[in-house]
Design a protein around this motif. Structure first.
Motif, PDB file in Angstrom:
ATOM      1  N   ALA A  69       0.817  -1.227   0.000  1.00 65.19           N
ATOM      2  CA  ALA A  69       0.000   0.000   0.000  1.00 65.19           C
ATOM      3  C   ALA A  69       0.839   1.261   0.000  1.00 65.19           C
ATOM      4  CB  ALA A  69      -0.930  -0.004   1.209  1.00 65.19           C
ATOM      5  N   ASP A  70       2.078   1.188   0.538  1.00 65.54           N
ATOM      6  CA  ASP A  70       2.924   2.390   0.531  1.00 65.54           C
ATOM      7  C   ASP A  70       3.202   2.850  -0.896  1.00 65.54           C
ATOM      8  OD1 ASP A  70       4.344  -0.075   0.376  1.00 65.54           O
ATOM      9  OD2 ASP A  70       6.234   0.965   0.703  1.00 65.54           O
ATOM     10  N   GLU A  71       3.165   1.920  -1.877  1.00 64.08           N
ATOM     11  CA  GLU A  71       3.376   2.260  -3.291  1.00 64.08           C
ATOM     12  C   GLU A  71       2.079   2.228  -4.100  1.00 64.08           C
ATOM     13  OE1 GLU A  71       6.103   3.113  -4.956  1.00 64.08           O
ATOM     14  OE2 GLU A  71       7.571   2.868  -3.356  1.00 64.08           O
ATOM     15  N   THR A  72       1.172   1.308  -3.716  1.00 65.79           N
ATOM     16  CA  THR A  72      -0.021   1.071  -4.530  1.00 65.79           C
ATOM     17  C   THR A  72      -1.181   1.968  -4.090  1.00 65.79           C
ATOM     18  OG1 THR A  72       0.748  -1.200  -4.819  1.00 65.79           O
ATOM     19  CG2 THR A  72      -1.545  -0.781  -5.402  1.00 65.79           C
ATOM     20  N   HIS A  73      -1.034   3.256  -4.319  1.00 64.82           N
ATOM     21  CA  HIS A  73      -2.138   4.168  -4.006  1.00 64.82           C
ATOM     22  C   HIS A  73      -1.955   5.493  -4.748  1.00 64.82           C
ATOM     23  CE1 HIS A  73       0.821   5.766  -1.008  1.00 64.82           C
ATOM     24  NE2 HIS A  73       0.253   6.902  -1.364  1.00 64.82           N
ATOM     25  N   ILE A  74      -3.063   6.192  -4.912  1.00 65.50           N
ATOM     26  CA  ILE A  74      -3.048   7.537  -5.483  1.00 65.50           C
ATOM     27  C   ILE A  74      -3.785   8.404  -4.467  1.00 65.50           C
ATOM     28  CG2 ILE A  74      -3.817   8.975  -7.424  1.00 65.50           C
ATOM     29  CD1 ILE A  74      -4.281   6.009  -8.799  1.00 65.50           C
ATOM     30  N   LYS A  75      -3.078   9.330  -3.829  1.00 67.53           N
ATOM     31  CA  LYS A  75      -3.756  10.222  -2.867  1.00 67.53           C
ATOM     32  C   LYS A  75      -4.574  11.240  -3.632  1.00 67.53           C
ATOM     33  CE  LYS A  75      -0.845  10.089   1.108  1.00 67.53           C
ATOM     34  NZ  LYS A  75       0.340  10.643   1.707  1.00 67.53           N
ATOM     35  N   VAL A  76      -5.810  11.475  -3.179  1.00 70.46           N
ATOM     36  CA  VAL A  76      -6.658  12.440  -3.896  1.00 70.46           C
ATOM     37  C   VAL A  76      -7.161  13.525  -2.952  1.00 70.46           C
ATOM     38  CG1 VAL A  76      -7.378  10.981  -5.824  1.00 70.46           C
ATOM     39  CG2 VAL A  76      -8.600  10.789  -3.664  1.00 70.46           C
ATOM     40  N   PRO A  77      -7.225  14.753  -3.470  1.00 69.39           N
ATOM     41  CA  PRO A  77      -7.624  15.878  -2.613  1.00 69.39           C
ATOM     42  C   PRO A  77      -9.110  15.849  -2.282  1.00 69.39           C
ATOM     43  CG  PRO A  77      -7.257  16.621  -4.871  1.00 69.39           C
ATOM     44  CD  PRO A  77      -6.882  15.179  -4.833  1.00 69.39           C
TER      45      PRO A  77
END
Ligand code: NAD
Ligand code: ZN
Ligand code: ZN
Length: 391
Positions: free
Chosen positions: A149-157
């Motif tokens: 999860a530290d790599e497999t994510h896209i943070k969204v506003p």
């Protein structure tokens, strides 16, 4: 928790299953706020992709809020973060991830041995997409475990809605990659076969990337209308000849760039006799896929052109005219999408208002209605184009 579970061909149910737990220090658990049904899920619904098992949780297009993390997040992810999850699980550290080839990550497929045998070399782990790609539970559920999860994510506003960013996990970067693979030039005619959700994203990407004209092919009127609204010239293949129309639109030379956003389940129709043969062969297990679109693209494409294939193929196809492709000097580019490679740029484009991917949504329903919606989406009932589920 509640989740959509695969029980067999055309048998998906909303069941109560155990909640996911942290299994590794790089895992996170999210509470899913929105998820979607993808055309790729239909291939599983029809049991065309091998290695599904009864009890597998479906879904690979999802987003939500982080509710728990493992101990090795290195400050990258914390409880409360809002993330979209790419459908391709990536470790971020292997040779392929370092090159941005995230859909062929060498470490995220926990059934690597099986994939090595099937494909020659393993590809990435995928959510909710058979044991050949890791057998990971999918996100059509209330909660999801995200490995790496530290790599497999896209943070969204927070200021963007779920609907605006959800498709960053799959169909938007998929359409984008398909168009980028075409090396679009301002003089190009780009033709997109299939006006499902992936085709729609591909059409808008090709327009954004500056094609001279984008042509969209399908036989479903409301999908063709949506394509037209996105800037495409449309062809209904049941009403007119694709070959003749494309020649007309390109001064007899054929399109430079052809994109297959249909994949292995091309419509079977009397007007396309090869599809009848493919269907018959599928039934007696002499061929796994129906590659009508590939044949048509190779035939109409301008010599020296590019064939881009985001549509999913599962196994073996027959009667692909390699002689024609070779002599015309065509380039083939394809693959599962390297989601993270594109998403920083695409999120910026959404924030700037260049595109709002929520245009494709026609149905928003609860998770309980999911099993019924698989049929509605498959049969294009009620003008269905894209289904979002709210667990
Ligand atoms: N490469 C990737 O990473 C990736 C990601 C997502 C989806 N996909 C694949 O993309 C494909 C499309 O997905 P979708 O969600 O848009 O699915 P979909 O099933 O909704 O859309 C397919 C469309 O193709 C049309 N079609 C069928 N036969 C045709 C033909 N001969 N000519 C023109 N159009 C035809 C159908 O009417 C339909 O509108 C699927 O194969 C899916 O698995 C790939
Ligand atoms: Zn998908
Ligand atoms: Zn990797």
């Amino acid at each position: 928790m509640r989740a959509l579970v695969w029980h067999g061909k055309e048998d998906i149910r909303c069941d109560t299953v155990s909640d996911p737990e942290i299994e590794h220090p790089r895992d996170a658990i999210i509470k899913v706020t929105s998820c979607a049904i993808c055309g790729s899920d239909l291939h599983l619904f029809h049991n065309f992709i091998p290695a599904m098992m009864p009890g597998d949780i479906m879904g690979h297009e999802m987003m939500g809020e982080v509710v728990e993390t493992g101990s090795e997040m290195n400050g990258r992810l914390k409880k409360g973060d809002r993330i979209v999850v790419p459908f391709t699980i990536n470790c971020g550290q292997c040779d392929q991830c370092k090159r941005g080839n995230f859909s062929v990550c060498e470490r995220s497929n926990r059934n690597k041995d099986m994939a090595d045998k099937a494909f020659g070399h393993t590809t990435a782990g995928l959510f909710g997409y058979t044991h050949l790609t890791g057998g990971y539970p999918g996100g059509q559920a209330e909660y999801l475990r995200v490995p790496f999860a530290d790599e497999t994510h896209i943070k969204v506003p927070e200021n963007l809605t779920d609907e605006q960013v959800l498709f960053l996990g799959d169909i938007f970067p998929t359409g984008w990659q398909a168009a980028v693979h075409c090396d679009i030039e301002p003089t190009d005619t780009v033709v997109v076969w299939g006006c499902g959700p992936v085709g729609q994203m591909t059409i808008r990407s090709a327009v954004l990337l500056g094609a001279k004209q984008v042509v969209a092919i399908d036989c479903i009127p409301e999908r063709l209308s949506m394509a037209e609204a996105g800037g495409a010239i449309t062809i209904n293949f049941q009403e007119e000849s694709v070959v003749e129309r494309l020649n007309e639109l390109t001064g007899g030379k054929g399109p430079e760039k052809c994109i297959d956003a249909v994949g292995l389940e091309s419509h079977v129709s009397m007007g396309q006799p090869d599809t009848l043969l493919d269907r018959a062969k599928q039934m007696v297990m002499l061929e796994s896929d129906r590659p009508h679109v590939l044949r048509e693209m190779i035939y109409v494409c301008r010599p020296g052109g590019i064939i881009s294939i985001p549509g999913v193929y599962a196994g073996l196809v027959d009667k692909i005219p390699m002689g024609m492709a070779m002599n015309k000097g065509l380039t083939f580019r394809m693959g599962q999408t390297h989601v993270r490679r594109w998403t920083d740029d695409l999120l910026r484009r959404i924030e700037e208002g260049q595109i709002d991917p929520s245009f494709v949504i026609t149905h928003t329903v609860s998770l309980e209605e999911g099993p019924e919606m698989y049929k509605v989406f498959r049969d294009k009932q009620d003008s269905c184009i894209k289904v979002v589920l709210k667990p």
